[in-house]
Design a protein around this motif. Structure first.
Motif, PDB file in Angstrom:
ATOM      1  N   SER A 318      16.282  52.513  31.893  1.00  0.00           N
ATOM      2  CA  SER A 318      16.395  51.310  31.068  1.00  0.00           C
ATOM      3  C   SER A 318      17.284  50.279  31.759  1.00  0.00           C
ATOM      4  O   SER A 318      18.002  50.580  32.714  1.00  0.00           O
ATOM      5  CB  SER A 318      16.981  51.666  29.704  1.00  0.00           C
ATOM      6  N   ASP A 319      17.262  49.053  31.227  1.00  0.00           N
ATOM      7  CA  ASP A 319      18.071  47.967  31.792  1.00  0.00           C
ATOM      8  C   ASP A 319      19.440  47.854  31.124  1.00  0.00           C
ATOM      9  O   ASP A 319      20.200  46.922  31.411  1.00  0.00           O
ATOM     10  CB  ASP A 319      17.335  46.628  31.634  1.00  0.00           C
ATOM     11  N   GLY A 320      19.794  48.744  30.228  1.00  0.00           N
ATOM     12  CA  GLY A 320      21.055  48.649  29.512  1.00  0.00           C
ATOM     13  C   GLY A 320      22.256  48.907  30.411  1.00  0.00           C
ATOM     14  O   GLY A 320      22.152  49.541  31.461  1.00  0.00           O
ATOM     15  N   TYR A 321      23.408  48.388  29.995  1.00  0.00           N
ATOM     16  CA  TYR A 321      24.637  48.623  30.750  1.00  0.00           C
ATOM     17  C   TYR A 321      25.827  48.569  29.801  1.00  0.00           C
ATOM     18  O   TYR A 321      25.752  48.018  28.703  1.00  0.00           O
ATOM     19  CB  TYR A 321      24.802  47.608  31.889  1.00  0.00           C
ATOM     20  N   ASN A 322      26.942  49.143  30.246  1.00  0.00           N
ATOM     21  CA  ASN A 322      28.181  49.156  29.481  1.00  0.00           C
ATOM     22  C   ASN A 322      28.912  47.831  29.730  1.00  0.00           C
ATOM     23  O   ASN A 322      29.305  47.525  30.854  1.00  0.00           O
ATOM     24  CB  ASN A 322      29.044  50.345  29.915  1.00  0.00           C
ATOM     25  N   LYS A 323      29.120  47.051  28.659  1.00  0.00           N
ATOM     26  CA  LYS A 323      29.718  45.723  28.811  1.00  0.00           C
ATOM     27  C   LYS A 323      31.169  45.797  29.289  1.00  0.00           C
ATOM     28  O   LYS A 323      31.617  44.940  30.055  1.00  0.00           O
ATOM     29  CB  LYS A 323      29.642  44.963  27.488  1.00  0.00           C
ATOM     30  N   THR A 324      31.896  46.800  28.845  1.00  0.00           N
ATOM     31  CA  THR A 324      33.300  46.940  29.272  1.00  0.00           C
ATOM     32  C   THR A 324      33.389  47.175  30.770  1.00  0.00           C
ATOM     33  O   THR A 324      34.196  46.556  31.473  1.00  0.00           O
ATOM     34  CB  THR A 324      33.976  48.101  28.515  1.00  0.00           C
ATOM     35  N   VAL A 325      32.549  48.066  31.276  1.00  0.00           N
ATOM     36  CA  VAL A 325      32.555  48.359  32.711  1.00  0.00           C
ATOM     37  C   VAL A 325      32.122  47.136  33.505  1.00  0.00           C
ATOM     38  O   VAL A 325      32.731  46.783  34.521  1.00  0.00           O
ATOM     39  CB  VAL A 325      31.650  49.560  33.031  1.00  0.00           C
ATOM     40  N   ARG A 326      31.080  46.460  33.036  1.00  0.00           N
ATOM     41  CA  ARG A 326      30.608  45.270  33.750  1.00  0.00           C
ATOM     42  C   ARG A 326      31.696  44.193  33.797  1.00  0.00           C
ATOM     43  O   ARG A 326      31.917  43.551  34.835  1.00  0.00           O
ATOM     44  CB  ARG A 326      29.350  44.738  33.058  1.00  0.00           C
ATOM     45  N   LEU A 327      32.395  43.989  32.683  1.00  0.00           N
ATOM     46  CA  LEU A 327      33.460  42.984  32.637  1.00  0.00           C
ATOM     47  C   LEU A 327      34.581  43.320  33.606  1.00  0.00           C
ATOM     48  O   LEU A 327      35.059  42.454  34.348  1.00  0.00           O
ATOM     49  CB  LEU A 327      34.004  42.876  31.215  1.00  0.00           C
ATOM     50  N   GLU A 328      35.024  44.580  33.626  1.00  0.00           N
ATOM     51  CA  GLU A 328      36.114  44.973  34.522  1.00  0.00           C
ATOM     52  C   GLU A 328      35.681  44.870  35.982  1.00  0.00           C
ATOM     53  O   GLU A 328      36.488  44.506  36.850  1.00  0.00           O
ATOM     54  CB  GLU A 328      36.582  46.390  34.207  1.00  0.00           C
ATOM     55  N   ALA A 329      34.416  45.179  36.269  1.00  0.00           N
ATOM     56  CA  ALA A 329      33.914  45.062  37.642  1.00  0.00           C
ATOM     57  C   ALA A 329      33.903  43.599  38.081  1.00  0.00           C
ATOM     58  O   ALA A 329      34.306  43.262  39.208  1.00  0.00           O
ATOM     59  CB  ALA A 329      32.518  45.659  37.750  1.00  0.00           C
ATOM     60  N   LEU A 330      33.456  42.711  37.209  1.00  0.00           N
ATOM     61  CA  LEU A 330      33.436  41.281  37.528  1.00  0.00           C
ATOM     62  C   LEU A 330      34.854  40.741  37.699  1.00  0.00           C
ATOM     63  O   LEU A 330      35.122  39.920  38.581  1.00  0.00           O
ATOM     64  CB  LEU A 330      32.703  40.512  36.427  1.00  0.00           C
ATOM     65  N   THR A 331      35.762  41.197  36.847  1.00  0.00           N
ATOM     66  CA  THR A 331      37.156  40.751  36.944  1.00  0.00           C
ATOM     67  C   THR A 331      37.772  41.168  38.273  1.00  0.00           C
ATOM     68  O   THR A 331      38.431  40.373  38.951  1.00  0.00           O
ATOM     69  CB  THR A 331      37.980  41.334  35.786  1.00  0.00           C
ATOM     70  N   ALA A 332      37.561  42.421  38.648  1.00  0.00           N
ATOM     71  CA  ALA A 332      38.136  42.920  39.909  1.00  0.00           C
ATOM     72  C   ALA A 332      37.514  42.219  41.109  1.00  0.00           C
ATOM     73  O   ALA A 332      38.211  41.846  42.061  1.00  0.00           O
ATOM     74  CB  ALA A 332      37.918  44.436  40.003  1.00  0.00           C
ATOM     75  N   ALA A 333      36.190  42.012  41.084  1.00  0.00           N
ATOM     76  CA  ALA A 333      35.523  41.328  42.196  1.00  0.00           C
ATOM     77  C   ALA A 333      35.958  39.873  42.286  1.00  0.00           C
ATOM     78  O   ALA A 333      36.159  39.340  43.385  1.00  0.00           O
ATOM     79  CB  ALA A 333      34.007  41.428  42.021  1.00  0.00           C
ATOM     80  N   SER A 334      36.129  39.213  41.136  1.00  0.00           N
ATOM     81  CA  SER A 334      36.577  37.817  41.129  1.00  0.00           C
ATOM     82  C   SER A 334      37.983  37.689  41.685  1.00  0.00           C
ATOM     83  O   SER A 334      38.286  36.764  42.444  1.00  0.00           O
ATOM     84  CB  SER A 334      36.522  37.257  39.708  1.00  0.00           C
ATOM     85  N   ALA A 335      38.851  38.622  41.301  1.00  0.00           N
ATOM     86  CA  ALA A 335      40.223  38.592  41.810  1.00  0.00           C
ATOM     87  C   ALA A 335      40.240  38.736  43.325  1.00  0.00           C
ATOM     88  O   ALA A 335      40.969  38.025  44.021  1.00  0.00           O
ATOM     89  CB  ALA A 335      41.035  39.715  41.161  1.00  0.00           C
ATOM     90  N   ARG A 336      39.412  39.629  43.831  1.00  0.00           N
ATOM     91  CA  ARG A 336      39.347  39.820  45.278  1.00  0.00           C
ATOM     92  C   ARG A 336      38.842  38.546  45.961  1.00  0.00           C
ATOM     93  O   ARG A 336      39.369  38.134  46.997  1.00  0.00           O
ATOM     94  CB  ARG A 336      38.441  40.991  45.604  1.00  0.00           C
ATOM     95  N   ALA A 337      37.836  37.889  45.384  1.00  0.00           N
ATOM     96  CA  ALA A 337      37.293  36.666  45.968  1.00  0.00           C
ATOM     97  C   ALA A 337      38.325  35.534  45.960  1.00  0.00           C
ATOM     98  O   ALA A 337      38.436  34.772  46.921  1.00  0.00           O
ATOM     99  CB  ALA A 337      36.034  36.240  45.208  1.00  0.00           C
ATOM    100  N   MET A 338      39.088  35.431  44.859  1.00  0.00           N
ATOM    101  CA  MET A 338      40.106  34.393  44.780  1.00  0.00           C
ATOM    102  C   MET A 338      41.204  34.597  45.821  1.00  0.00           C
ATOM    103  O   MET A 338      41.691  33.640  46.426  1.00  0.00           O
ATOM    104  CB  MET A 338      40.714  34.377  43.381  1.00  0.00           C
ATOM    105  N   ILE A 339      41.561  35.845  46.036  1.00  0.00           N
ATOM    106  CA  ILE A 339      42.592  36.155  47.031  1.00  0.00           C
ATOM    107  C   ILE A 339      42.091  35.801  48.438  1.00  0.00           C
ATOM    108  O   ILE A 339      42.814  35.234  49.254  1.00  0.00           O
ATOM    109  CB  ILE A 339      42.981  37.633  46.941  1.00  0.00           C
TER     110      ILE A 339
END
Length: 344
Positions: A318-339
């Motif tokens: 299925s195409d479903g995903y865990n929103k909490t995990v997706r949010l934390e992954a995006l947050t961590a990736a964004s922080a790395r990109a900003m740095i």
């Protein structure tokens, strides 16, 4: 104490390779059984004038970084740096991603004159604008010199402190070195309902920052290690959070995230590459984790916790995903990109 693994996807393909984020959560209990303490909304206004060059600036930034780690997920922090101009190093933000805040601190560079009022007012504005119920609001104003641009009149600065204290925002002042206006900083702290500190040398900076907040966010554990054990067909490709780690010959990974605070939540995101053809028979134990640390609340005894995650493998997931995990992954990736952008 809660230790858990959460998968981004509930289902993966059993016919091909897939990338999947895995969220590791470590949640610590409050230091006592009393009701949760009031959240902190803190802004640090750091003098980055030319006279702060060298040991002074390094010690200040190290102390501020330690304070970032000392606070918890319930708290919010803003960082302002000022010389002639005022720089918002970090807008007021909940401390869910401490690493990116610390990296921004490391990029502060010294400038020219001392616009103390400009930096302080920006910090006060940040704290006042926070929509946090029942919060304890405080600005920490640090300088090593005389205010020589912006508002420099002591009565005017004292009036600012009084006005904001009447609205529930206190100001603590820290004088660094021997050239600052002690009388001004004492008067501002007194009128602002905060404290005044004198730092004679760089080695005192961290002590002062922590003394200001007493025993909030007490240290819970040290020597934290998380060992990830993968089943066949599963490989750890990347750790999105910046922390020491070690790849073992057997394919397992040891993470060392640092100290644990009481009443905090630590989120760590790893990227897994999963070969469905190989991993499917091991779906009930796709990834296991062992947490160990020395519990300082209970006599520094060594404690261990285990967690695991299962996965469903299907020909057409299925195409479903865990929103909490997706949010934390995006947050961590964004922080790395900003740095990385800041570094470039």
């Amino acid at each position: 104490m809660n230790f858990r693994l959460l998968s981004e996807y509930p289902e993966l393909s059993r016919e091909e390779r897939s990338l999947c984020h895995m969220l590791i959560q470590v949640e610590t209990p409050p230091v006592t059984d009393s009701p949760t303490r009031r959240p902190l909304v803190v802004a640090i206004a750091i003098d980055k004038s030319k006279s702060m060059y060298g040991e002074k600036m390094q010690a200040t930034l190290e102390a501020a970084s330690s304070l970032v780690n000392w606070l918890t997920r319930h708290d919010q922090l803003a960082i302002i740096a000022y010389d002639t101009n005022v720089e918002v190093v970090q807008p007021l933000t909940p401390l869910s991603d401490k690493f990116s805040v610390i990296k921004k601190l490391e990029n502060v560079r010294v400038g020219t004159a001392t616009n103390l009022s400009g930096g302080w007012l920006q910090a006060l504005r940040s704290v006042e604008a926070a929509d946090v119920e029942n919060a304890f609001r405080r600005v920490i104003l640090l300088t090593d010199g005389m205010a020589n641009t912006g508002i420099v009149s002591t009565p005017e600065l004292v009036k600012i402190a009084e006005d904001h204290f009447s609205r529930g925002i206190s100001t603590t002042t820290i004088g660094f070195g021997r050239d600052f206006s002690e009388l001004l900083l004492r008067d501002v702290a007194k009128a602002g309902g905060g404290n005044f500190y004198f730092i004679d040398g760089p080695e005192q900076a961290q002590e002062v920052f922590f003394r200001e907040f007493g025993d909030i966010a007490a240290l819970f554990g040290q020597g934290l290690e998380i060992k990830l054990k993968t089943s066949p067909g599963v490989q750890v490709k990347e750790i999105l959070n910046d922390m020491p780690f070690q790849m073992q010959d057997d394919g397992s990974v040891i993470l060392r995230p640092g100290d644990l605070r009481s009443d905090d939540l630590r989120n760590i995101v790893v990227v897994l590459e999963i070969d469905g053809k190989v991993a499917a028979p091991y779906s009930e134990g796709l990834l296991g984790a062992e947490l160990s640390f020395y519990n300082l609340v209970h006599g520094s005894r060594l404690e261990r916790f285990d967690a695991g995650v299962a996965m469903n493998f299907k020909a057409r997931p299925s195409d479903g995903y865990n929103k909490t995990v997706r949010l934390e992954a995006l947050t961590a990736a964004s922080a790395r990109a900003m740095i990385e952008a800041s570094r470039v």
